[in-house]
Scaffold this motif. Structure first.
Motif, PDB file in Angstrom:
ATOM      1  N   ALA A  12      74.191  28.587   0.538  1.00 12.63           N
ATOM      2  CA  ALA A  12      73.552  29.073  -0.685  1.00 12.63           C
ATOM      3  C   ALA A  12      72.200  28.384  -0.885  1.00 12.63           C
ATOM      4  O   ALA A  12      71.330  28.892  -1.584  1.00 12.63           O
ATOM      5  N   PHE A  13      72.034  27.238  -0.259  1.00  9.92           N
ATOM      6  CA  PHE A  13      70.791  26.472  -0.324  1.00  9.92           C
ATOM      7  C   PHE A  13      69.605  27.332   0.144  1.00  9.92           C
ATOM      8  O   PHE A  13      68.509  27.228  -0.361  1.00  9.92           O
ATOM      9  N   TYR A  14      69.858  28.149   1.182  1.00  8.17           N
ATOM     10  CA  TYR A  14      68.846  29.073   1.697  1.00  8.17           C
ATOM     11  C   TYR A  14      69.193  30.480   1.240  1.00  8.17           C
ATOM     12  O   TYR A  14      70.335  30.793   0.957  1.00  8.17           O
ATOM     13  N   GLY A  15      68.237  31.349   1.222  1.00  6.45           N
ATOM     14  CA  GLY A  15      68.474  32.736   0.844  1.00  6.45           C
ATOM     15  C   GLY A  15      67.470  33.151  -0.208  1.00  6.45           C
ATOM     16  O   GLY A  15      66.925  32.324  -0.940  1.00  6.45           O
ATOM     17  N   GLY A  16      67.208  34.418  -0.260  1.00  9.75           N
ATOM     18  CA  GLY A  16      66.219  34.905  -1.221  1.00  9.75           C
ATOM     19  C   GLY A  16      64.873  34.253  -0.982  1.00  9.75           C
ATOM     20  O   GLY A  16      64.345  34.287   0.115  1.00  9.75           O
ATOM     21  N   GLU A  17      64.337  33.608  -2.009  1.00 11.42           N
ATOM     22  CA  GLU A  17      63.015  32.982  -1.902  1.00 11.42           C
ATOM     23  C   GLU A  17      63.017  31.750  -1.004  1.00 11.42           C
ATOM     24  O   GLU A  17      61.964  31.270  -0.614  1.00 11.42           O
ATOM     25  N   ASP A  18      64.197  31.227  -0.663  1.00 17.04           N
ATOM     26  CA  ASP A  18      64.274  30.015   0.154  1.00 17.04           C
ATOM     27  C   ASP A  18      64.431  30.282   1.651  1.00 17.04           C
ATOM     28  O   ASP A  18      64.627  29.363   2.426  1.00 17.04           O
ATOM     29  N   GLU A  19      64.366  31.519   2.071  1.00 17.37           N
ATOM     30  CA  GLU A  19      64.540  31.839   3.485  1.00 17.37           C
ATOM     31  C   GLU A  19      63.360  31.270   4.283  1.00 17.37           C
ATOM     32  O   GLU A  19      62.205  31.600   4.014  1.00 17.37           O
ATOM     33  N   PRO A  20      63.623  30.412   5.274  1.00 18.00           N
ATOM     34  CA  PRO A  20      62.530  29.847   6.071  1.00 18.00           C
ATOM     35  C   PRO A  20      61.778  30.920   6.860  1.00 18.00           C
ATOM     36  O   PRO A  20      62.377  31.867   7.362  1.00 18.00           O
ATOM     37  N   ALA A  21      60.459  30.753   6.957  1.00 19.07           N
ATOM     38  CA  ALA A  21      59.614  31.652   7.728  1.00 19.07           C
ATOM     39  C   ALA A  21      59.258  31.042   9.077  1.00 19.07           C
ATOM     40  O   ALA A  21      58.865  31.750   9.999  1.00 19.07           O
ATOM     41  N   MET A  22      59.396  29.735   9.202  1.00 20.58           N
ATOM     42  CA  MET A  22      59.056  29.018  10.430  1.00 20.58           C
ATOM     43  C   MET A  22      59.659  27.620  10.326  1.00 20.58           C
ATOM     44  O   MET A  22      60.277  27.276   9.321  1.00 20.58           O
ATOM     45  N   SER A  23      59.481  26.834  11.348  1.00 24.39           N
ATOM     46  CA  SER A  23      59.824  25.410  11.265  1.00 24.39           C
ATOM     47  C   SER A  23      58.847  24.642  12.129  1.00 24.39           C
ATOM     48  O   SER A  23      58.210  25.195  13.027  1.00 24.39           O
ATOM     49  N   TYR A  24      58.702  23.367  11.812  1.00 21.10           N
ATOM     50  CA  TYR A  24      57.866  22.501  12.632  1.00 21.10           C
ATOM     51  C   TYR A  24      58.414  21.088  12.605  1.00 21.10           C
ATOM     52  O   TYR A  24      59.177  20.717  11.717  1.00 21.10           O
ATOM     53  N   VAL A  25      58.010  20.309  13.596  1.00 21.21           N
ATOM     54  CA  VAL A  25      58.409  18.915  13.728  1.00 21.21           C
ATOM     55  C   VAL A  25      57.176  18.051  13.554  1.00 21.21           C
ATOM     56  O   VAL A  25      56.121  18.328  14.130  1.00 21.21           O
ATOM     57  N   SER A  26      57.303  17.005  12.748  1.00 18.87           N
ATOM     58  CA  SER A  26      56.219  16.065  12.497  1.00 18.87           C
ATOM     59  C   SER A  26      56.718  14.664  12.868  1.00 18.87           C
ATOM     60  O   SER A  26      57.772  14.245  12.402  1.00 18.87           O
ATOM     61  N   VAL A  27      55.979  13.956  13.687  1.00 19.07           N
ATOM     62  CA  VAL A  27      56.316  12.579  14.055  1.00 19.07           C
ATOM     63  C   VAL A  27      55.313  11.659  13.363  1.00 19.07           C
ATOM     64  O   VAL A  27      54.101  11.877  13.443  1.00 19.07           O
ATOM     65  N   THR A  28      55.840  10.638  12.670  1.00 13.73           N
ATOM     66  CA  THR A  28      54.998   9.731  11.892  1.00 13.73           C
ATOM     67  C   THR A  28      55.307   8.293  12.281  1.00 13.73           C
ATOM     68  O   THR A  28      56.471   7.909  12.383  1.00 13.73           O
ATOM     69  N   TYR A  29      54.268   7.512  12.495  1.00 13.96           N
ATOM     70  CA  TYR A  29      54.430   6.120  12.883  1.00 13.96           C
ATOM     71  C   TYR A  29      54.794   5.243  11.697  1.00 13.96           C
ATOM     72  O   TYR A  29      54.482   5.582  10.552  1.00 13.96           O
ATOM     73  N   PRO A  30      55.453   4.098  11.930  1.00 17.63           N
ATOM     74  CA  PRO A  30      55.905   3.231  10.837  1.00 17.63           C
ATOM     75  C   PRO A  30      54.778   2.870   9.877  1.00 17.63           C
ATOM     76  O   PRO A  30      53.663   2.540  10.300  1.00 17.63           O
ATOM     77  N   GLY A  31      55.094   2.984   8.580  1.00 23.81           N
ATOM     78  CA  GLY A  31      54.133   2.599   7.556  1.00 23.81           C
ATOM     79  C   GLY A  31      53.078   3.627   7.226  1.00 23.81           C
ATOM     80  O   GLY A  31      52.304   3.451   6.289  1.00 23.81           O
ATOM     81  N   VAL A  32      53.015   4.718   7.993  1.00 18.85           N
ATOM     82  CA  VAL A  32      52.006   5.751   7.735  1.00 18.85           C
ATOM     83  C   VAL A  32      52.458   6.620   6.568  1.00 18.85           C
ATOM     84  O   VAL A  32      53.622   7.017   6.481  1.00 18.85           O
ATOM     85  N   VAL A  33      51.518   6.902   5.663  1.00 21.61           N
ATOM     86  CA  VAL A  33      51.773   7.758   4.505  1.00 21.61           C
ATOM     87  C   VAL A  33      51.077   9.092   4.725  1.00 21.61           C
ATOM     88  O   VAL A  33      49.898   9.134   5.076  1.00 21.61           O
ATOM     89  N   ARG A  34      51.811  10.163   4.516  1.00 19.64           N
ATOM     90  CA  ARG A  34      51.244  11.517   4.560  1.00 19.64           C
ATOM     91  C   ARG A  34      51.361  12.083   3.140  1.00 19.64           C
ATOM     92  O   ARG A  34      52.401  12.615   2.778  1.00 19.64           O
ATOM     93  N   ALA A  35      50.325  11.917   2.347  1.00 21.57           N
ATOM     94  CA  ALA A  35      50.357  12.356   0.953  1.00 21.57           C
ATOM     95  C   ALA A  35      48.915  12.467   0.462  1.00 21.57           C
ATOM     96  O   ALA A  35      48.021  11.847   1.029  1.00 21.57           O
ATOM     97  N   TRP A  36      48.739  13.138  -0.574  1.00 19.94           N
ATOM     98  CA  TRP A  36      49.526  14.046  -1.383  1.00 19.94           C
ATOM     99  C   TRP A  36      49.061  15.463  -1.094  1.00 19.94           C
ATOM    100  O   TRP A  36      47.885  15.696  -0.854  1.00 19.94           O
ATOM    101  N   HIS A  37      49.969  16.426  -1.200  1.00 18.10           N
ATOM    102  CA  HIS A  37      49.564  17.821  -1.145  1.00 18.10           C
ATOM    103  C   HIS A  37      50.575  18.681  -1.901  1.00 18.10           C
ATOM    104  O   HIS A  37      51.668  18.234  -2.217  1.00 18.10           O
ATOM    105  N   ARG A  38      50.134  19.901  -2.187  1.00 24.07           N
ATOM    106  CA  ARG A  38      51.019  20.893  -2.803  1.00 24.07           C
ATOM    107  C   ARG A  38      50.565  22.279  -2.358  1.00 24.07           C
ATOM    108  O   ARG A  38      49.449  22.460  -1.861  1.00 24.07           O
TER     109      ARG A  38
END
Length: 156
Positions: free
Chosen positions: A29-55
């Motif tokens: 139930a978590f997925y469905g309707g407006e929550d249906e994924p359109a794609m996926s991707y993998v992100s690798v981040t090194y220790p202590g690195v911050v990836r922010a902020w966005h919307r």
């Protein structure tokens, strides 16, 4: 918890060979309707690195899973009319805490790889990435507009 953010425990099936964890099923139930994924991707981040902020401003919803390492995800709600406007929540997900985090894209969000190892994050966004016209607004990680300090030491 911020309005429209959801957390789902993931079942880790482990035996003497290793483990298997389902991270997406069309019958959740978590997925469905407006929550249906359109794609996926993998992100690798090194220790202590911050990836922010966005919307995202055109309706994208993100779904984060961290199969390797750990990340601290921060979500800040500044949406007009939201019952949790002004709230900031953080979640540590990944090894030892296998969860799926649903992030409404119109909330500011970002993450930091925590610990001494790199972290792998998989996202199942509801919209395809548009290279010509990305659905993103950005702020620097250390902005004063969001009440979160990525550089603050962990609480003891």
């Amino acid at each position: 918890m911020i309005h429209d953010v959801e957390l789902r425990e993931l079942q880790v099936n482990a035996d003497d060979r290793g483990s298997l964890t389902e991270v997406w099923r069309s019958d959740w139930a978590f997925y469905g309707g407006e929550d249906e994924p359109a794609m996926s991707y993998v992100s690798v981040t090194y220790p202590g690195v911050v990836r922010a902020w966005h919307r995202h401003v055109r309706g994208q919803i993100d779904h984060f899973v961290v199969p390797d390492g750990r990340v601290k995800v921060a979500v800040y709600d500044d949406r007009e009319g939201s019952p949790t406007r002004g709230d900031l929540d953080t979640y540590v997900i990944g090894e030892g805490n296998m969860q799926l985090l649903r992030v409404p894209g119109d909330c500011w969000h970002g993450f930091e790889a925590v610990g001494d190892e790199r972290a792998t994050l998989i996202n199942f966004p509801t919209e395809l990435y548009d290279y010509e016209d990305p659905d993103e607004e950005r702020l620097p990680y250390d902005t004063d507009e969001i009440p979160h300090d990525w550089d603050a030491p962990p609480h003891r």
